[in-house]
Scaffold this motif. Structure first.
Motif, PDB file in Angstrom:
ATOM      1  N   ALA A   8       0.840  -1.208   0.000  1.00  0.00           N
ATOM      2  CA  ALA A   8       0.000   0.000   0.000  1.00  0.00           C
ATOM      3  C   ALA A   8       0.872   1.255   0.000  1.00  0.00           C
ATOM      4  N   GLY A   9       2.015   1.168   0.659  1.00  0.00           N
ATOM      5  CA  GLY A   9       2.900   2.329   0.807  1.00  0.00           C
ATOM      6  C   GLY A   9       3.352   2.893  -0.526  1.00  0.00           C
ATOM      7  N   LYS A  10       3.452   2.036  -1.533  1.00  0.00           N
ATOM      8  CA  LYS A  10       3.953   2.538  -2.820  1.00  0.00           C
ATOM      9  C   LYS A  10       2.967   3.490  -3.496  1.00  0.00           C
ATOM     10  N   TYR A  11       1.739   3.513  -3.039  1.00  0.00           N
ATOM     11  CA  TYR A  11       0.745   4.417  -3.638  1.00  0.00           C
ATOM     12  C   TYR A  11       0.636   5.748  -2.885  1.00  0.00           C
ATOM     13  N   LEU A  12       1.353   5.845  -1.755  1.00  0.00           N
ATOM     14  CA  LEU A  12       1.255   7.050  -0.932  1.00  0.00           C
ATOM     15  C   LEU A  12       1.776   8.267  -1.682  1.00  0.00           C
ATOM     16  N   GLY A  13       1.023   9.358  -1.597  1.00  0.00           N
ATOM     17  CA  GLY A  13       1.481  10.607  -2.215  1.00  0.00           C
ATOM     18  C   GLY A  13       1.080  10.711  -3.674  1.00  0.00           C
ATOM     19  N   THR A  14       0.728   9.596  -4.312  1.00  0.00           N
ATOM     20  CA  THR A  14       0.241   9.667  -5.693  1.00  0.00           C
ATOM     21  C   THR A  14      -1.260   9.375  -5.671  1.00  0.00           C
ATOM     22  N   ASN A  15      -1.613   8.093  -5.587  1.00  0.00           N
ATOM     23  CA  ASN A  15      -3.034   7.734  -5.531  1.00  0.00           C
ATOM     24  C   ASN A  15      -3.609   7.924  -4.134  1.00  0.00           C
ATOM     25  N   VAL A  16      -2.796   7.686  -3.122  1.00  0.00           N
ATOM     26  CA  VAL A  16      -3.315   7.684  -1.750  1.00  0.00           C
ATOM     27  C   VAL A  16      -2.830   8.910  -0.992  1.00  0.00           C
ATOM     28  N   HIS A  17      -3.800   9.677  -0.473  1.00  0.00           N
ATOM     29  CA  HIS A  17      -3.475  10.875   0.305  1.00  0.00           C
ATOM     30  C   HIS A  17      -3.829  10.579   1.756  1.00  0.00           C
ATOM     31  N   LEU A  18      -2.789  10.359   2.536  1.00  0.00           N
ATOM     32  CA  LEU A  18      -2.972  10.034   3.956  1.00  0.00           C
ATOM     33  C   LEU A  18      -2.949  11.342   4.734  1.00  0.00           C
ATOM     34  N   LEU A  19      -3.946  11.557   5.605  1.00  0.00           N
ATOM     35  CA  LEU A  19      -3.943  12.779   6.410  1.00  0.00           C
ATOM     36  C   LEU A  19      -2.665  12.846   7.218  1.00  0.00           C
ATOM     37  N   PRO A  20      -2.105  14.046   7.436  1.00  0.00           N
ATOM     38  CA  PRO A  20      -0.916  14.163   8.294  1.00  0.00           C
ATOM     39  C   PRO A  20      -1.192  13.512   9.643  1.00  0.00           C
ATOM     40  N   LEU A  53     -11.247  14.676   6.597  1.00  0.00           N
ATOM     41  CA  LEU A  53     -11.134  13.904   5.352  1.00  0.00           C
ATOM     42  C   LEU A  53     -11.855  14.603   4.198  1.00  0.00           C
ATOM     43  N   ILE A  54     -13.045  15.137   4.486  1.00  0.00           N
ATOM     44  CA  ILE A  54     -13.814  15.827   3.444  1.00  0.00           C
ATOM     45  C   ILE A  54     -13.022  17.047   2.952  1.00  0.00           C
ATOM     46  N   GLU A  55     -12.477  17.797   3.890  1.00  0.00           N
ATOM     47  CA  GLU A  55     -11.703  18.992   3.494  1.00  0.00           C
ATOM     48  C   GLU A  55     -10.495  18.571   2.652  1.00  0.00           C
ATOM     49  N   ALA A  56      -9.844  17.464   3.034  1.00  0.00           N
ATOM     50  CA  ALA A  56      -8.684  16.990   2.263  1.00  0.00           C
ATOM     51  C   ALA A  56      -9.129  16.514   0.875  1.00  0.00           C
ATOM     52  N   GLY A  57     -10.311  15.906   0.796  1.00  0.00           N
ATOM     53  CA  GLY A  57     -10.837  15.470  -0.499  1.00  0.00           C
ATOM     54  C   GLY A  57     -11.122  16.673  -1.397  1.00  0.00           C
ATOM     55  N   LEU A  58     -11.716  17.717  -0.820  1.00  0.00           N
ATOM     56  CA  LEU A  58     -12.021  18.928  -1.603  1.00  0.00           C
ATOM     57  C   LEU A  58     -10.728  19.561  -2.114  1.00  0.00           C
ATOM     58  N   ASN A  59      -9.675  19.420  -1.344  1.00  0.00           N
ATOM     59  CA  ASN A  59      -8.375  19.981  -1.715  1.00  0.00           C
ATOM     60  C   ASN A  59      -7.810  19.353  -2.993  1.00  0.00           C
ATOM     61  N   LEU A  60      -8.324  18.190  -3.389  1.00  0.00           N
ATOM     62  CA  LEU A  60      -7.812  17.521  -4.595  1.00  0.00           C
ATOM     63  C   LEU A  60      -8.569  17.945  -5.864  1.00  0.00           C
ATOM     64  N   LEU A  61      -9.551  18.833  -5.697  1.00  0.00           N
ATOM     65  CA  LEU A  61     -10.378  19.233  -6.844  1.00  0.00           C
ATOM     66  C   LEU A  61      -9.787  20.483  -7.510  1.00  0.00           C
ATOM     67  N   PRO A  62     -10.213  20.773  -8.740  1.00  0.00           N
ATOM     68  CA  PRO A  62      -9.663  21.954  -9.424  1.00  0.00           C
ATOM     69  C   PRO A  62     -10.219  23.277  -8.872  1.00  0.00           C
TER      70      PRO A  62
END
Ligand code: URA
Length: 225
Positions: A8-20, A53-62
């Motif tokens: 799973a770690g290999k997807y971190l920062g690209t596909n997977v955005h883990l909250l700080p 999580l919702i705020e972090a999800g919104l952060n990925l939008l244009p």
């Protein structure tokens, strides 16, 4: 802190955005994962994590530039969301996230999906779906707090793609994930992004995550007594 499985770690920062993994977030996780947590505390504090999580999800939008005038006559070089949105909770546990999404984005269209494991075939089966007619033109926040084996998540994403949603417009907002689930979604849908607050160590023999949180829906809705 637990080490994240390399699968799973290999997807971190690209596909997977883990909250700080701040002390504050870990303290909230401590409150909700406690097997003795009272239901009202579980609902309150899981809601606080879901809001992050919702705020972090919104952060990925244009976003696009949007200047405004402040009360003292200055110009603030602002931004505003440049996308039509839609939320799609996976019933039933995903509805816990709908409450927080509605609080942040009132008026957003909300679809619904009910997918459960068929008791005979053991495969995910679609029981119900109601989605906005124009969902193909929207960015979608898919809401499901539990990503365990990935069966439901994969079936949900497939359904949304069948309705014309593009993979790179789909953000899966998730509370905790198992490495198996992360791998299943990311391998199959390389352009879907996942926002999560924790990647767990493993699944147990009953497909519950460990250290985990137990049955999220039962704990949230009070059906675990
Ligand atoms: N669903 C849950 O509610 N909890 C898990 O750990 C896995 C699936």
């Amino acid at each position: 802190m637990t080490t994240i499985a390399p699968s799973a770690g290999k997807y971190l920062g690209t596909n997977v955005h883990l909250l700080p993994q701040t002390d504050q977030l870990r303290a909230l996780h401590t409150l909700v994962r406690d097997r003795n947590a009272r239901r009202e505390d579980f609902v309150l504090h899981s809601g606080r994590i879901i809001r992050l999580l919702i705020e972090a999800g919104l952060n990925l939008l244009p976003f696009e530039p949007y200047d405004i005038r402040t009360p003292v006559g200055g110009t603030y070089p602002g931004l505003r969301l440049a996308a039509e949105l839609c939320g799609v909770p996976v019933m039933r546990a995903g509805e816990s996230m709908e409450t927080e999404l509605r609080a942040v984005c009132p008026g957003m269209p909300i679809g619904k999906i009910l997918i459960q494991r068929d008791p005979v075939t053991k495969l995910p089966r679609l029981y119900y779906a109601k989605l906005p007619a124009d969902i193909a033109e929207r960015h979608v926040l898919l809401l499901d707090p539990m990503l365990a084996t990935g069966g439901t998540a994969v079936a949900s994403v497939e359904l949304l793609l069948e309705h014309g949603v593009s993979e790179d417009r789909l953000v899966f907002v998730n509370f905790i994930a198992a490495p198996e689930g992360v791998t299943a979604v990311c391998e199959r849908f390389p352009r879907v992004r996942i926002v999560t607050s924790s990647i767990e160590r493993r699944l147990n023999e009953n497909a519950y995550m460990v250290p985990g949180i137990g049955d999220f829906g039962d704990r949230y809705f009070g059906t675990d007594t």
